[in-house]
Design an enzyme around this catalytic site. Structure first.
Site, PDB file in Angstrom:
ATOM      1  N   CYS A 145       0.953  -1.165   0.052  1.00 56.02           N
ATOM      2  CA  CYS A 145       0.033   0.093   0.034  1.00 56.02           C
ATOM      3  C   CYS A 145       0.911   1.202   0.089  1.00 56.02           C
ATOM      4  O   CYS A 145       1.041   1.828   0.965  1.00 56.02           O
ATOM      5  CB  CYS A 145      -0.953   0.028   1.117  1.00 56.02           C
ATOM      6  N   ALA A 146       1.475   1.401  -1.004  1.00 56.13           N
ATOM      7  CA  ALA A 146       2.745   2.132  -1.095  1.00 56.13           C
ATOM      8  C   ALA A 146       2.663   3.948  -1.378  1.00 56.13           C
ATOM      9  O   ALA A 146       3.530   4.487  -0.996  1.00 56.13           O
ATOM     10  CB  ALA A 146       3.571   1.830  -2.242  1.00 56.13           C
ATOM     11  N   ASP A 201       2.343  -0.700   5.060  1.00 54.74           N
ATOM     12  CA  ASP A 201       1.675   0.646   5.970  1.00 54.74           C
ATOM     13  C   ASP A 201       0.288   0.706   5.262  1.00 54.74           C
ATOM     14  O   ASP A 201      -0.009   1.285   4.316  1.00 54.74           O
ATOM     15  CB  ASP A 201       2.592   1.418   5.266  1.00 54.74           C
ATOM     16  N   CYS A 234      -0.440   5.112  10.606  1.00 51.40           N
ATOM     17  CA  CYS A 234       0.204   6.407  11.173  1.00 51.40           C
ATOM     18  C   CYS A 234      -1.176   6.891  12.245  1.00 51.40           C
ATOM     19  O   CYS A 234      -1.844   7.962  12.031  1.00 51.40           O
ATOM     20  CB  CYS A 234       0.060   7.514   9.916  1.00 51.40           C
ATOM     21  N   PRO A 276       2.413   7.696  -1.117  1.00 47.97           N
ATOM     22  CA  PRO A 276       2.932   8.073  -2.457  1.00 47.97           C
ATOM     23  C   PRO A 276       4.365   7.789  -2.665  1.00 47.97           C
ATOM     24  O   PRO A 276       4.986   8.132  -3.625  1.00 47.97           O
ATOM     25  CB  PRO A 276       2.911   9.652  -2.007  1.00 47.97           C
ATOM     26  N   GLY A 277       4.917   6.539  -1.802  1.00 49.86           N
ATOM     27  CA  GLY A 277       6.083   5.996  -2.215  1.00 49.86           C
ATOM     28  C   GLY A 277       7.063   6.070  -1.466  1.00 49.86           C
ATOM     29  O   GLY A 277       8.268   5.862  -1.771  1.00 49.86           O
ATOM     30  N   GLY A 278       6.982   6.779  -0.344  1.00 49.77           N
ATOM     31  CA  GLY A 278       8.205   7.316   0.441  1.00 49.77           C
ATOM     32  C   GLY A 278       8.924   6.111   0.906  1.00 49.77           C
ATOM     33  O   GLY A 278      10.237   5.892   1.000  1.00 49.77           O
ATOM     34  N   LYS A 279       8.122   5.118   1.664  1.00 48.76           N
ATOM     35  CA  LYS A 279       9.105   3.675   2.292  1.00 48.76           C
ATOM     36  C   LYS A 279       9.510   3.103   0.889  1.00 48.76           C
ATOM     37  O   LYS A 279      10.681   2.489   1.091  1.00 48.76           O
ATOM     38  CB  LYS A 279       7.798   3.204   2.930  1.00 48.76           C
TER      39      LYS A 279
END
Length: 466
Positions: free
Chosen positions: A276-277, A345, A398, A279-282
């Protein structure tokens, strides 16, 4: 606000123009239910020609009204015979803007806040109500110190609903789980200013080189203890105009999210799946930690979300990362037992990031929150199968509610072939809690300089059977 009399080419003076834009934003956010960060991003892009101070005014006024909404309405209702819920939407938002300026924007004289609100009402076709607008705002200006909050000792949730503009059900839940002192600390943190944090792509550039580049643009950068490549940045204008950002050396990311990347701890050559990526930070962090080796696949539910990930991939210029549309509730049989690391996430109530996305607290309900708990379990029931025997799964949210965090983590380890893996071998000591040795970390807003965030780390048992 400065330069009130300055004229724009269209004939509107600068102050009324900016307030009109803020009004448009608030109507979209508070009356139509659009997301505040999306609306502001679109409007700031549309008005890129505005000077830095004007964009800052627009942002602060819009965000300030959203985050202080209940307090503003309580104040208006204290002085107005017509209550906010009965007002026309345009007038309601104009009054909210005026009261926010009176209470929280010292650089704006009260008289200017009143006058500009009256002019804005006239401009929007409500000239017949200009006397009402003027009367309410003048009354607030004269008597705001007379407004009495609900009694904190008798009814803390009612008090907090006004003081911190927080729905009562959320405050009650925080009280139940954390007690009054910690609950109030989190509520206060949700209204506090916080610096922008970024992570350097260290596989492409050194931290020192990024700091030098930022300093050359007059941007102050401070390293964050214990987090490789992490910086707080200050004194910048527009993010896309930062050279290091446009060249893909930086990624905006909160420290708590960076900790999730560190917890994943991929080794060179690993295959990492982020389910569940957006906007892609991880995903970007994992790709950076692989130092150009291995492969990261970032998935999300919609083409729009994947487009956001792809934008960040393109800007970062990392070559070991791709994105695709996939529903996390649907098992991809081709990936069963293929991933060295799965990052999960998952969708959550967002109660840990209210300080950054204030409108979340008004959109979330108890029923939706309970549904999210079950959605998280349904997703976990699918994605555990992607982890190789001996591989790792990192579950994060979060939020700060235990039903989405520790309870789901315990449920997962009790029902699937995984065991908790200590976080103390990998995370900085200043983030340790009584549960980090047990593979769980609950961060609370305002306590360790991060957003509210939860991380749980699991290792899959060598047996391939559930």
């Amino acid at each position: 606000m400065t330069d009130r009399g300055k004229k724009r080419p269209g004939g509107l003076d600068q102050s009324i123009n900016i307030r009109a834009v803020s009004l448009s934003c608030l109507l979209r956010i508070l009356e139509q239910g659009e997301y505040s960060h999306v609306v502001l991003r679109e409007e700031l892009e549309k008005y890129r020609h505005l000077e830095k101070r004007d964009r800052a005014f627009l942002t602060r006024l819009t965000e300030g009204v959203v985050e202080r909404l209940y307090e503003l309405d309580y104040t208006i209702d204290w002085f107005s015979k017509i209550k906010t819920e009965k007002m026309k939407p345009v007038i309601r938002e104009i009054l909210r803007m005026g009261v926010y300026q009176i209470l929280y924007m010292d650089a704006v004289p009260d008289s200017a806040a009143c006058n500009e609100a009256v002019r804005l009402a006239q401009k929007k076709g409500f000239g017949s109500l200009k006397g009402f607008v003027n009367g309410v705002l003048r009354a607030v200006s004269r008597g705001s110190g007379e407004v009495a909050l609900p009694d904190k000792k008798l009814d803390f949730p009612a008090y907090a609903a006004v003081k911190y503009s927080m729905p009562v059900w959320i405050t009650k839940k925080l009280l139940e789980e954390y007690g009054e002192e910690r609950a109030e600390g989190m509520l206060a943190a949700g209204l506090s200013e916080r610096p922008l944090t970024v992570r350097c792509n260290l596989s492409r550039i050194s931290l020192e080189a990024v700091k030098t580049s930022l300093e050359e643009q007059g941007i102050r950068a401070e390293t964050i203890d214990g987090i490789p490549g992490a910086l707080e940045i200050h004194d910048f204008d527009m993010l896309p105009e930062i050279d290091a950002f446009s060249k893909g050396f930086l990624q905006v990311q909160d420290v708590s999210s960076m900790l999730a990347g560190l917890a994943a701890a991929p080794k060179e050559g690993d295959f990492v799946l982020d389910v569940c990526a957006a906007p892609g930070g991880k995903s970007l962090h994992a790709a950076d930690l692989l130092h150009g080796t291995g492969r990261v696949e970032a998935q999300d539910l919609t083409a729009e979300k994947v487009r956001l990930i792809e934008e960040n991939i393109g800007r970062s210029r990392l070559t070991n990362l791709s994105a695709r549309v996939w529903d996390a509730l649907v098992l991809d049989k081709n990936k069963v037992a293929s991933a060295d690391v799965v990052i999960a996430d998952l969708p959550c109530s967002g109660m840990g990031i209210i300080g950054r996305k204030s409108d979340i607290k008004y959109k979330m309900t108890e029923d939706i929150q309970r549904e999210l708990v079950m959605l998280q379990r349904r997703i976990l029931d699918v994605i555990w199968q992607y982890v190789k025997p001996g591989g790792r799964l990192v579950y994060s949210t979060c939020t700060v509610f235990s039903s989405e965090n520790t309870e789901n983590a315990d449920w997962f380890s009790e029902n699937y072939p995984f065991y908790p893996e200590s976080l103390e071998e990998i995370l900085p000591e200043r983030f340790f809690t009584e549960t980090t040795g047990q593979g769980k970390l609950q961060l609370l807003p305002g306590e360790k300089g991060t957003d509210g965030f939860f991380i749980a780390r699991f290792r899959r048992k060598e047996s391939i059977h559930k």
